[in-house]
Scaffold this motif. Sequence first.
Motif: not given
Lengths: 496, 346
Positions: B287-290, B294, B333-334, B337-343, B345
Amino acid sequence: MARNDFPAGLVLDAHKAQALREPVVEVPPPRYVALALDQGSGSEAEPVVPVGASVRLGTIVARPSDPFAAVLHAPVSGRVAAIEVRETAAAGGLGRCMVIENDGGDTRDEALQPCLDYAATPPDELIARLREAGIAGLGGAAFPTATKLATARERDARRLLLNGAECEPWICCDDALMRSSAGDVVLGAKILMHALAAESCVIAIEDDKPEAIAAVGTAARDLGASVTVTAIPAVYPQGAERQLVTTIFGDEVPARGLPADIGVTCQNVSTAAAVARWARTGEPCTSRVVTVTGSGVARPRNVLARIGTPLSALIEAAGGYRGEPLRLITGGNMTGRAAPSDELGLTKAMNCVLAATFADLDARLVAQELPCIRCGDCATVCPAALLPQQLHRAALAGDAAGLLRFGIWDCIDCGCCDFVCPSQIPLAWRFREARRDLRAQEAAAEKAAAARERFERRERRLQDAAAAEQCVLDAVRQQARANAGTPATPPTDRAE
Amino acid sequence: MRFDTSPAPHVIAGYSVPRVMFQVLLALIPAAVVHVAFLGPGLLLQAAAACVTALVCEAGALRWRGRDAAPALRDGSVLVTAVLLAFSLTPLLPWWLTVLGTACAVLLGKHVFGGLGQNPFNPAMVGYAVLLVSFPVEMTRWPVPLDAGAAHGWEDLASLSLACFYGGGNPAAWDGYTGATALDAIRNGLDMRYTMSELLDRHDIAGAFGARGFQWVNLAALAGGIYLLARGIIRWHIPVAVLAGLLVPAFIARALDPGANLGPLVQAFSGATMLAAFFIATDPVSAATSDRGRLWYGAGIGLITWTIRTWGGYPDGFAFAVLLMNLAAPLIDRYTIPRIYGHPRE
């Protein structure tokens, strides 16, 4: 009560109550101290006294060569017995140490001066004096406080945040310190606020420490300090700097940036207490409170010990070993480093010595790594909102671009992903290795670029020299032609 | 004193893949009981054949690849594949087809890609698809379920299942007890110009709220799925998205043209809906992973299934929907990708 605003995290068994039952006791100064020149910040200070020199309590014995190490003072009076490579808690397991034999006199260095009128001292001078006092982050990073304060002043960060979260299991030295020395914590806050010209100060304490919250709150009222004591949820890794900043202020610290970029300076509560003690008595950073605990010690407790005290002496102060300790962890069970032996000296970074038996480690000891099934449980607990399953895939494939895309440098090494992984993959360790490899690749690439640059400069120099020679030859030929009116024979063929 | 210097963290929760797989098998028990009660004991025969084949193939493949087979056999993942495949098959399938399908699932679906965690496709659905395209007649002969008003009994289905499993007997002789599934019958009925309400009035097709017999299997699978959610074995994103992807279009189509479309309730409680939403689509490996990925992944499965059920050449569409979305998972998935902390918005 503030919310827990960083993503995810874990609620872990605290294991703190036992060590808090006993009062803080002072460990007798040891026969010798082993002072690691890298106290845990990753940078070694340079010795400034030779072997054989006699030193007093508080004499400066090593100075940093970069802004990332703190000044080191003799924690006992006596004689410098050796400067040698020994086992330390540093990343490689080895590091240079200064061994000082204790003469038992505790003769104080006369140069030590208290700083009672800190409010009248200009901030820059105060920061310089804190640097000389060797104050470093006692929360576990041992980063020089003066460097942090100087950066904060440069970026005009005027919000001070004192970290009393102490979120990692077993560790309770800050809790013990806040209960017994709340006045020092608050005085330290006032001094740090002055050094920063800070507008506000928040002291953040996890809500599983009601005594500490009450003690610090009372001390703040008594000292008339304009600080706010905030209770925060006890969620690991609440005490990680970035996560704590987000919980308290709601803003995120930018990636690869510092809290100072959003106007915040974060210091540990025990660092603040060390600042206060120095200001009151002139005593530099030569001792700290440390939790000695685990199922492997007889009487878990918090102790006050000189920096450099062998861990075996700390264990002794906690009633000695009990049962069969398998690992001696410096720090908590999530991020602490396992020490190879108990002959290591206490550092400024060590907030806890955890003698862990099988019962404390069980699942980890019998863990059997299986392939990742991409269940994503790791992603649901990651406080940096990473996808550890994707990072892991990239790490296994040696895919540097993938590691960067999925944020390998945003990983704070908290170990939450490891904790929940059903395939029991040592994720945090694998990411540490991946970062080490990336750094090595970067260094190699830089070296190669420098070599190419050197080679190209040499080629250019040779070409220029050859061109200059050709120029001279042409001029000579022309001259000869003009003189003789006939084609001249070149003097040599060297230019060809 | 000297100590061991293993890296941090020094404590883990001790969750394990075998525990996850065991919980999945446990959650399938209600559906299995209902399946056996309404469709005869064929599922047990299929599951037994599939499990034995799966274990043999897994051990053989690992041995051939020079790996230690013991931990992989203990992790239970291959048993989950086998049982999910058995659930997807008709209980009347001859044993050699079950063996073939399971071997395809484990070998082509899993080990050619490198075993557990490496397979891009759901192995059970690979096995199912191979069988469905190769043996369409055998794969679509189902027992008529023992729902209210059935003319035959459980014993009849038991002897039918055994005979079919061993491949003996003349299928024509069992004509009264076998037939198409409800979804198949509705599709054929609509082609023959019956209206939906006529078809849904027929007792051999429709039950109280879903497809005859299968409604109860779906209900039991839903209960098992809720158990998995409650235990934290699966997360809500995929099942909810699958059901939304199937039921929202069904609701709209039903509202626009009730004569030609099944409503969301019948869609939800017929075919493999609940089994697919909670047990098959949730296979994390393929499956997709985030979380966001999903949701897209599940919605795609639901929508493709509805499309196949409405216009496609197959009565149910989950296997192909799952395989198609497996194919899309790396792409999803590509872009999720969730926004990483501190990156920043977006």
